[in-house]
Write a protein that holds these residues in place. Structure first.
Motif, short mmCIF file in Angstrom:
data_model
loop_
_atom_site.label_atom_id
_atom_site.label_comp_id
_atom_site.label_asym_id
_atom_site.label_seq_id
_atom_site.Cartn_x
_atom_site.Cartn_y
_atom_site.Cartn_z
N CYS A 134 -3.68 -65.92 -12.17
CA CYS A 134 -3.33 -67.33 -11.92
C CYS A 134 -4.42 -68.25 -12.46
O CYS A 134 -5.60 -68.04 -12.19
N PRO A 145 6.79 -70.69 -16.94
CA PRO A 145 7.29 -70.21 -15.64
C PRO A 145 6.14 -70.05 -14.65
O PRO A 145 5.01 -69.77 -15.04
N ALA A 146 6.45 -70.22 -13.39
CA ALA A 146 5.44 -70.07 -12.34
C ALA A 146 5.13 -68.59 -12.13
O ALA A 146 5.96 -67.72 -12.39
N CYS A 147 3.94 -68.32 -11.64
CA CYS A 147 3.55 -66.94 -11.32
C CYS A 147 4.50 -66.43 -10.24
O CYS A 147 4.67 -67.07 -9.20
N PRO A 148 5.14 -65.28 -10.46
CA PRO A 148 6.08 -64.77 -9.46
C PRO A 148 5.42 -64.48 -8.11
O PRO A 148 6.02 -64.74 -7.07
N TYR A 201 -2.53 -66.31 -4.82
CA TYR A 201 -2.97 -66.33 -6.21
C TYR A 201 -3.25 -64.90 -6.69
O TYR A 201 -3.98 -64.17 -6.03
N GLY A 225 2.87 -67.45 -2.19
CA GLY A 225 1.85 -68.49 -2.09
C GLY A 225 0.44 -67.94 -2.32
O GLY A 225 -0.54 -68.66 -2.15
N PHE A 257 2.76 -65.98 -6.81
CA PHE A 257 2.48 -67.25 -6.16
C PHE A 257 3.78 -67.91 -5.66
O PHE A 257 3.82 -68.45 -4.56
N ARG A 258 4.81 -67.81 -6.46
CA ARG A 258 6.09 -68.43 -6.09
C ARG A 258 6.68 -67.78 -4.85
O ARG A 258 7.22 -68.46 -3.97
N LEU A 259 6.58 -66.45 -4.74
CA LEU A 259 7.18 -65.74 -3.61
C LEU A 259 6.30 -65.73 -2.36
O LEU A 259 6.82 -65.76 -1.25
#
Length: 152
Positions: free
Chosen positions: A71, A56-59, A67, A65, A61-63
Motif C-alpha cells: 500500500c 483500483p484500490a488495494c483489495p 494496509y 481496512g 485495504f478495501r475488504l
C-alpha cells in the motif's frame, strides 16, 4: 606451410573474444526489461495515484481496512518520478528501497551480460526468511495505532 587467419579486433562495445553482434543480443532482455519498467514508471508518473478513480484500490485495504506491505507503492513511484524522495519515503519506504534494489540488480545484470557471464541470484534461505519476516513486521506495525507514521 601454415596459413594463419587474419586477426580481427572486436567491435566497439563488445566483450573481448565475442562476436560483435552477440553483446547486443545478450543485452536484448535486460533492455526490454528496462523499457517495460521505464514505461510503467512513465505511466504512473503521468497518471496521479493520489487522485481517486485512476487505479483500483488495494483489495486487502478495501475488504479489511488494513494496509498491506505494498500500500502506497504507486504513490511512492509517482513521487520518485517527480523527484520528491521525502514524499516517496513517506508513502512507502520499503517500496523505495525495493526500487533501488531492483535497479542495482538490473545494473549487475547488464554488466554481467556485457561480459558474457550469466546472472545468478541464489539467496540463502535465511535471507528469504528474514525478508519475509521484515515484510510481516512492517505490515503489522503500520496497522497498529503507534505505526500511523507508516501509513501511505
Amino acid at each position: 606451410m601454415n596459413a594463419e587467419s587474419p586477426r580481427t579486433t572486436p567491435a566497439a562495445g563488445s566483450a573481448p573474444g565475442s562476436p560483435p553482434g552477440s553483446v547486443l543480443r545478450r543485452l536484448a532482455v535486460p533492455g526490454g526489461i528496462l523499457a517495460a519498467v521505464a514505461g510503467a514508471f512513465a505511466y504512473v508518473g503521468s497518471v496521479d495515484p493520489n487522485e481517486p478513480g485512476h487505479y483500483p484500490a488495494c483489495p486487502l485495504f478495501r475488504l479489511t481496512g488494513l494496509y498491506c506491505p505494498g500500500c502506497g507503492g504507486l504513490r511512492s513511484a509517482y513521487a520518485v518520478v517527480h523527484g520528491d524522495l521525502g514524499t516517496a519515503l513517506g508513502a512507502n519506504a520499503v517500496a523505495v528501497f525495493g526500487y533501488l534494489l531492483l535497479a542495482s540488480v538490473w545494473t549487475v545484470w547488464v554488466v554481467r551480460s556485457v561480459q558474457g557471464r550469466p546472472l545468478r541470484i541464489d539467496p540463502a534461505p535465511s535471507l528469504l526468511w528474514t525478508l519475509g519476516a521484515f515484510a510481516l513486521v512492517f505490515t503489522i506495525v503500520r496497522n497498529l495505532p503507534f505505526g500511523g507514521w507508516l501509513h501511505p
